[in-house]
Design an enzyme around this catalytic site. Structure first.
Site, PDB file in Angstrom:
ATOM      1  N   PHE A   1      37.931  50.796  32.486  1.00  0.00           N
ATOM      2  CA  PHE A   1      38.864  50.461  33.742  1.00  0.00           C
ATOM      3  C   PHE A   1      39.696  51.479  34.226  1.00  0.00           C
ATOM      4  O   PHE A   1      39.613  52.599  33.711  1.00  0.00           O
ATOM      5  CB  PHE A   1      39.862  49.322  33.112  1.00  0.00           C
ATOM      6  CG  PHE A   1      40.071  48.112  33.676  1.00  0.00           C
ATOM      7  CD1 PHE A   1      38.906  47.074  33.506  1.00  0.00           C
ATOM      8  CD2 PHE A   1      40.806  47.588  34.577  1.00  0.00           C
ATOM      9  CE1 PHE A   1      38.664  46.054  34.289  1.00  0.00           C
ATOM     10  CE2 PHE A   1      41.012  46.338  35.050  1.00  0.00           C
ATOM     11  CZ  PHE A   1      39.753  45.391  34.787  1.00  0.00           C
TER      12      PHE A   1
ATOM     13  N   GLN B   1      52.107  46.914  43.810  1.00  0.00           N
ATOM     14  CA  GLN B   1      50.896  47.505  43.704  1.00  0.00           C
ATOM     15  C   GLN B   1      49.774  46.791  44.706  1.00  0.00           C
ATOM     16  O   GLN B   1      49.637  45.578  44.828  1.00  0.00           O
ATOM     17  CB  GLN B   1      50.158  47.344  42.312  1.00  0.00           C
ATOM     18  CG  GLN B   1      48.733  47.798  42.015  1.00  0.00           C
ATOM     19  CD  GLN B   1      48.380  47.686  40.581  1.00  0.00           C
ATOM     20  OE1 GLN B   1      48.133  46.841  39.879  1.00  0.00           O
ATOM     21  NE2 GLN B   1      48.471  49.068  40.120  1.00  0.00           N
TER      22      GLN B   1
ATOM     23  N   HIS C   1      46.047  46.450  45.294  1.00  0.00           N
ATOM     24  CA  HIS C   1      44.662  46.499  44.402  1.00  0.00           C
ATOM     25  C   HIS C   1      43.701  47.032  45.788  1.00  0.00           C
ATOM     26  O   HIS C   1      43.756  46.324  46.793  1.00  0.00           O
ATOM     27  CB  HIS C   1      44.350  44.907  43.907  1.00  0.00           C
ATOM     28  CG  HIS C   1      43.196  45.183  42.919  1.00  0.00           C
ATOM     29  ND1 HIS C   1      41.880  45.408  43.372  1.00  0.00           N
ATOM     30  CD2 HIS C   1      43.239  45.088  41.706  1.00  0.00           C
ATOM     31  CE1 HIS C   1      41.168  45.307  42.266  1.00  0.00           C
ATOM     32  NE2 HIS C   1      41.909  45.116  41.179  1.00  0.00           N
TER      33      HIS C   1
ATOM     34  N   LEU D   1      40.782  38.397  45.056  1.00  0.00           N
ATOM     35  CA  LEU D   1      40.449  39.469  44.474  1.00  0.00           C
ATOM     36  C   LEU D   1      39.129  39.660  43.965  1.00  0.00           C
ATOM     37  O   LEU D   1      38.448  38.760  43.625  1.00  0.00           O
ATOM     38  CB  LEU D   1      41.320  39.466  43.209  1.00  0.00           C
ATOM     39  CG  LEU D   1      41.106  40.886  42.212  1.00  0.00           C
ATOM     40  CD1 LEU D   1      41.896  41.940  42.756  1.00  0.00           C
ATOM     41  CD2 LEU D   1      41.504  40.598  40.780  1.00  0.00           C
TER      42      LEU D   1
ATOM     43  N   GLU E   1      38.465  45.107  39.546  1.00  0.00           N
ATOM     44  CA  GLU E   1      38.235  46.340  39.099  1.00  0.00           C
ATOM     45  C   GLU E   1      37.181  46.422  38.157  1.00  0.00           C
ATOM     46  O   GLU E   1      36.414  47.656  38.098  1.00  0.00           O
ATOM     47  CB  GLU E   1      39.648  46.930  38.649  1.00  0.00           C
ATOM     48  CG  GLU E   1      39.401  48.430  38.595  1.00  0.00           C
ATOM     49  CD  GLU E   1      40.848  48.844  38.243  1.00  0.00           C
ATOM     50  OE1 GLU E   1      41.961  48.968  38.975  1.00  0.00           O
ATOM     51  OE2 GLU E   1      40.995  49.547  36.880  1.00  0.00           O
TER      52      GLU E   1
ATOM     53  N   ARG F   1      44.726  52.594  40.667  1.00  0.00           N
ATOM     54  CA  ARG F   1      44.812  51.836  41.820  1.00  0.00           C
ATOM     55  C   ARG F   1      45.625  52.418  43.185  1.00  0.00           C
ATOM     56  O   ARG F   1      45.188  52.204  44.215  1.00  0.00           O
ATOM     57  CB  ARG F   1      45.312  50.339  41.780  1.00  0.00           C
ATOM     58  CG  ARG F   1      44.391  49.612  40.701  1.00  0.00           C
ATOM     59  CD  ARG F   1      45.111  48.238  40.107  1.00  0.00           C
ATOM     60  NE  ARG F   1      43.974  47.687  39.485  1.00  0.00           N
ATOM     61  CZ  ARG F   1      44.125  46.471  38.684  1.00  0.00           C
ATOM     62  NH1 ARG F   1      45.576  45.858  39.033  1.00  0.00           N
ATOM     63  NH2 ARG F   1      43.287  45.990  38.161  1.00  0.00           N
TER      64      ARG F   1
ATOM     65  N   HIS G   1      48.893  42.896  45.141  1.00  0.00           N
ATOM     66  CA  HIS G   1      48.493  42.312  44.106  1.00  0.00           C
ATOM     67  C   HIS G   1      49.552  42.160  42.868  1.00  0.00           C
ATOM     68  O   HIS G   1      49.573  41.274  42.341  1.00  0.00           O
ATOM     69  CB  HIS G   1      47.415  43.410  43.423  1.00  0.00           C
ATOM     70  CG  HIS G   1      46.631  42.940  42.223  1.00  0.00           C
ATOM     71  ND1 HIS G   1      45.998  41.710  42.146  1.00  0.00           N
ATOM     72  CD2 HIS G   1      46.470  43.391  40.995  1.00  0.00           C
ATOM     73  CE1 HIS G   1      45.287  41.640  40.998  1.00  0.00           C
ATOM     74  NE2 HIS G   1      45.625  42.722  40.251  1.00  0.00           N
TER      75      HIS G   1
ATOM     76  N   ARG H   1      51.020  50.373  37.703  1.00  0.00           N
ATOM     77  CA  ARG H   1      50.516  49.855  36.626  1.00  0.00           C
ATOM     78  C   ARG H   1      49.172  50.044  36.423  1.00  0.00           C
ATOM     79  O   ARG H   1      48.364  49.919  37.398  1.00  0.00           O
ATOM     80  CB  ARG H   1      50.705  48.251  36.714  1.00  0.00           C
ATOM     81  CG  ARG H   1      49.670  47.330  35.580  1.00  0.00           C
ATOM     82  CD  ARG H   1      49.794  45.909  35.948  1.00  0.00           C
ATOM     83  NE  ARG H   1      49.146  45.568  36.988  1.00  0.00           N
ATOM     84  CZ  ARG H   1      48.033  44.732  36.896  1.00  0.00           C
ATOM     85  NH1 ARG H   1      47.412  44.721  35.661  1.00  0.00           N
ATOM     86  NH2 ARG H   1      47.252  44.214  37.936  1.00  0.00           N
TER      87      ARG H   1
END
Ligand SMILES: Cc1cc2nc3c(=O)[nH]c(=O)nc-3n(C[C@H](O)[C@H](O)[C@H](O)COP(=O)(O)OP(=O)(O)OC[C@H]3O[C@@H](n4cnc5c(N)ncnc54)[C@H](O)[C@@H]3O)c2cc1C
Ligand code: SF4
Ligand code: FES
Lengths: 250, 574
Positions: B118, B232, B234, B244, B247, B281, B351, B386
């Protein structure tokens, strides 16, 4: 931008504060060709009639809130493309459920059924975290994975001929969920759930109409789960005379 | 007279954090009476939509130190280091618990739990259940919660106010959506787990219910909202809807391409180094935004704006079906693209909120008896950015911690006089009754909401400028005034979703106020807060959390120290 299309929505309305029986209301609106049915309902609510009530949240076919009847069929409206329909589209609440208001149905009955099948891992002795994760092979996972994909959208209840006739029937999604745990290699509670499956409103009430699996938007195949559970129960019931099954689980 | 019910612990929210808190409290003391109040049935909570995975070390090549360092670096050194340390230690235990409760984690051939790569994580430590992780976690938690006989659910109950008297919280006022009645649900402790507020912005991965309610509830009672400027984006949302695409697509090896088919994260310097598509991100969203601004965006017929391409074709159908089946389903249904054969058009999308209700490491707020966890809280794990897959785990770790600490707290707490709390609920019932179907200046909920969305997108996007943020501050103040003129058409008591939308809009306007107020004050670039007029991080002046307090004369701000001590702040370069 793309060309807008004219559509006529005939929506079932019911407000128990004011109405004796449901009525329909017609909305003429313009839609984008790539909209889903839910987009049109939200458009009506935001720009035409803020009193229209319906449930929705994720708009990505995973929260299970937005099931309704569209042109007579149970549909997940956030995934149901406008392009599948002609100029006139009828939207009504899901069949086989009492209506709370407009397109919102009563789910309490289902929530009870859901709990009835004991949808949690039952073991004789709880594993401690320090023991680490349980081994489960990809094949063992595959034994139940499909039945764990249910989003509780209730389309299968709306489609099921037994649900409409037999008020005690636990119903497709809840039975499939119970079966999901029975099939899980980590679970030891099958004999407890099978007792429920064999009881009133259990798997043997199912007439194998298969409507549930046909309407399921997540390919859960509740009808397949019920047939497997029936088979398991015939065997479970037979062997219960020979050996005492299972210990105490919680 | 309002209906009054009494419990020990009242949990607001039935998502990942709320359910975990309920189970923790119930396991600690089966005699407790626990109320779980949620505006939707718990399995509809937006945790359900999480796709990619949950982080916790699981492999021999990994360590707590590595997970901690990745997290603090991802946070651009604004995460509290004691919180991060506690989090990484608890993470494997929490995901193991979930395994014991039946979560269908994807498996390796040998039967062990599988992990995937990730963004910003230095090794494979993201546990997954194909690409429907939040769905499986939420359903596992909800189903497991049913075996505890002492959790009383209040489904489809909308909390409109915390009952607070003299700095002690003893319950909530909740609107029963079905009947339209406001009830007093009393308890010796209250835990807020109401999730984030992505619907403050127009283009978001968040569902309709994510309206920042808990942040607003706490804010109005005088609790600070912390680090609200950090939101955030994304990198990969679908055109039009903002749905979405996880990721995990890049974790499994997907590429990001511009309109020339170039892997710009490799060919150009966007600060992500060899991590390329697996950079954090904030950086990747900025890279896509810059590619589009430089004229290298992809056009899509019938859609406004420009996009980048997310290319999965080289992964092949078999891997896509085994690891990313939901991505394929979503791309086909919502973008008319089959990723097996075509690249997916995407662009950055709002996001997640790093900020939220200020809590300490025990999930406690500044009000006695009031706790918060999950996305609505800011325990300061995520700092300025994050890392993907840390927040599902955060819901478990700090949901459990909130449940445990609330349970500990009530042992010493006396119920006290319930009179003042019930009176507050009565007043709240009158307020909600007056709002329902009220006729005022003719403003519409949907129009005011749309204007708030536009102001927030323009003022608090991927890149921000002092001028645009200052403009957003004044616009939000003006839109708040307009809310007072909103007229409502629906006077029915039963399932009145227009009333709910109005209550949610008021909450979002509080969130918008706090976000813009904090954003304009941070004159540096850190994590997700990228200021075009202050392009670098400034530790001398801004290595601190920001707090925003509500006041009748407008928001008031303060600073709060960041807890350091383990990892020395350094330049964030990958
Ligand atoms: C599309 C998407 C994908 C994601 N993927 C990942 C991922 O792969 N990995 C990861 O770590 N994180 C991911 N995240 C982030 C993560 O899912 C969330 O941060 C997390 O699930 C939040 O959980 P929660 O319990 O705090 O809140 P939620 O799940 O949002 O639950 C909030 C609860 O509060 C209730 N509530 C809210 N307001 C009220 C009110 N006024 N009264 C009563 N009840 C109320 C709601 O009914 C709901 O039950 C993703 C997020 C999104 C949007
Ligand atoms: S089994 Fe399928 S149709 Fe039935 S509730 Fe679950 S997802 Fe919906
Ligand atoms: S809105 Fe969530 S499934 Fe349709």
């Amino acid at each position: 931008m793309s060309q807008k299309l004219k559509k006529t929505f005939i929506v079932t309305r019911f407000d128990p504060d004011k109405d004796e029986v449901p009525k329909t209301q017609t909305y003429e609106i313009e839609v984008e060709p790539d909209w889903k049915i839910l987009d049109a309902l939200n458009h009506i609510k935001d720009t035409v009639d803020p009193t229209l009530s319906h449930r929705w949240s994720c708009r990505m076919a995973v929260c299970g809130s937005c099931g309704m009847t569209v042109n007579g069929e149970p549909k997940l409206t956030c995934k149901d493309p406008m392009s599948d329909y002609g100029d006139t589209i009828e939207v009504a609440p899901l069949a086989n459920f009492p209506v709370v208001r407009d397109l919102v149905v009563e789910l309490e009955g289902f929530m009870e059924r859901f709990q009835e099948v004991k949808p949690w891992i039952m073991v004789a002795k709880e594993r401690a975290v320090e023991e680490g994760t349980t081994q489960q092979s990809p094949d063992e996972l595959a034994d139940f994975k499909q039945f764990s994909m249910c989003i509780n959208c209730m389309l299968c209840y709306a489609a099921c001929p037994v649900v409409s006739n037999e008020p005690d029937f636990i119903g497709p999604a809840a039975l499939a969920l119970g079966h999901r745990y029975n099939q899980d290699s980590r679970d030891e509670g099958a004999h407890v759930r099978n007792e429920i499956f064999r009881g009133e409103g259990g798997v043997f009430s199912c007439s194998f109409a298969n409507e549930c699996s046909e309407v399921c938007p997540k390919s859960v195949n509740p009808s397949g789960a019920i047939q497997q559970a029936k088979l398991g129960n015939v065997i479970d019931w037979a062997t219960s005379f020979v050996v005492k099954r299972g210990g105490d689980v919680s | 007279m309002v209906d009054v019910s009494r419990h020990d612990v009242v949990i607001v929210g039935g998502g990942g954090a709320g359910l975990r808190a309920a189970i923790a409290a119930s396991e600690l003391d089966p005699e407790l009476s626990i109320a779980l109040v949620s505006k939707v049935y718990p399995m509809r909570s937006h945790t359900v939509s999480a796709e990619g995975g949950a982080a916790a070390i699981a492999r021999d090549d990994d360590s707590l130190e590595m997970h901690g360092y990745d997290t603090v670096k991802g946070s651009d050194f604004l995460g509290d280091q004691d919180v991060i340390q506690y989090f990484v230690e608890q993470a494997p235990k929490e995901l193991t618990r979930l395994e014991h409760w039946g979560c269908p984690w994807s498996r390796n051939e040998d039967g062990s739990v599988s992990t995937r790569a990730f963004g910003g994580m230095s090794t494979k430590r993201t546990w997954f259940a194909t690409d429907k992780v939040g769905f499986h976690m939420l359903h596992t938690l909800f189903q497991t919660s049913m075996k505890f006989g002492n959790i009383d659910r209040y489904d489809e109950h909308f909390v409109t106010k915390l009952l607070v008297d003299g700095d002690v919280c003893r319950g909530v006022a909740a609107l029963d959506i079905r009947t339209g009645e406001v009830k007093a649900i009393l308890g010796k402790a209250v835990i807020l787990t109401t999730g984030g507020g992505g619907k403050v912005w127009p283009f978001t991965t968040n569902g309709n219910i994510k309206t920042g309610d808990g942040m607003s509830l706490a804010y109005r009672e005088g609790v600070a909202l912390k680090d609200m400027e950090f939101v955030q984006y994304h990198p990969t949302g679908l055109p039009g809807t903002g749905i979405l695409i996880t990721e995990a697509t890049r974790g499994e090896g997907g590429y990001l391409l511009n309109n020339e088919g170039e892997r710009f994260l490799i060919t150009r310097d966007y600060g992500v180094g060899t991590k390329a598509e697996l950079g954090p991100r904030d950086m990747i969203s900025r890279a896509i935004t810059q590619e589009i601004a430089a004229g290298r965006g992809v056009e899509i017929p019938g859609k406004l704006g420009r996009y980048a391409h997310l290319d999965l074709r080289h992964l092949g159908e078999e891997k896509i079906m085994a690891r990313l089946p939901f991505v394929r389903e979503l791309s086909k249904a919502y973008a008319n693209v089959d990723p097996v054969h075509e690249p997916i058009p995407i662009r950055p999308v709002l996001h997640y909120m790093m900020g939220g209700v200020d809590t300490d490491i025990d999930a406690k707020t500044s009000i006695d008896g009031l706790y918060a966890a999950g996305e609505t809280a800011c325990v300061s794990l995520n700092g300025a950015n994050r890392l993907g897959s840390n927040s599902l785990t955060e819901c478990l770790v700090f949901g459990a911690r909130a449940g445990e600490h609330a349970t500990g707290y009530i042992k010493g707490a006396s119920v006290g006089e319930e009179g003042p709390f019930v009176q507050q609920a009565e007043a709240e019932a009158a307020r909600v009754d007056a709002l329902r179907g009220r006729q005022r200046g003719g403003e519409k909920v949907s129009k005011v909401r749309e204007d708030m969305n536009t102001a927030m997108e323009e003022g608090t996007g991927v890149y921000r400028e002092q001028a645009s943020m200052a403009k957003a501050v004044s616009e939000i103040a003006a839109i708040r005034q307009r809310f007072e003129q909103v007229s409502l058409d629906d006077s029915s008591k039963v399932f009145n979703t227009e009333l709910i939308a109005a209550l949610e809009l008021a909450n979002m306007l509080d969130v918008a106020e706090a976000v813009t107020c904090a954003a304009v004050l941070r004159k540096e670039s850190r994590g997700a807060h990228a200021c075009s007029d202050f392009e670098t991080r400034n530790d001398t002046e801004y290595l601190h959390h920001s707090l925003v307090f509500h006041s009748p004369d407008g928001p008031r701000s303060e600073k709060k120290d960041v807890t350091l001590g383990i990892w020395e702040p350094e330049e964030r370069k990958y």
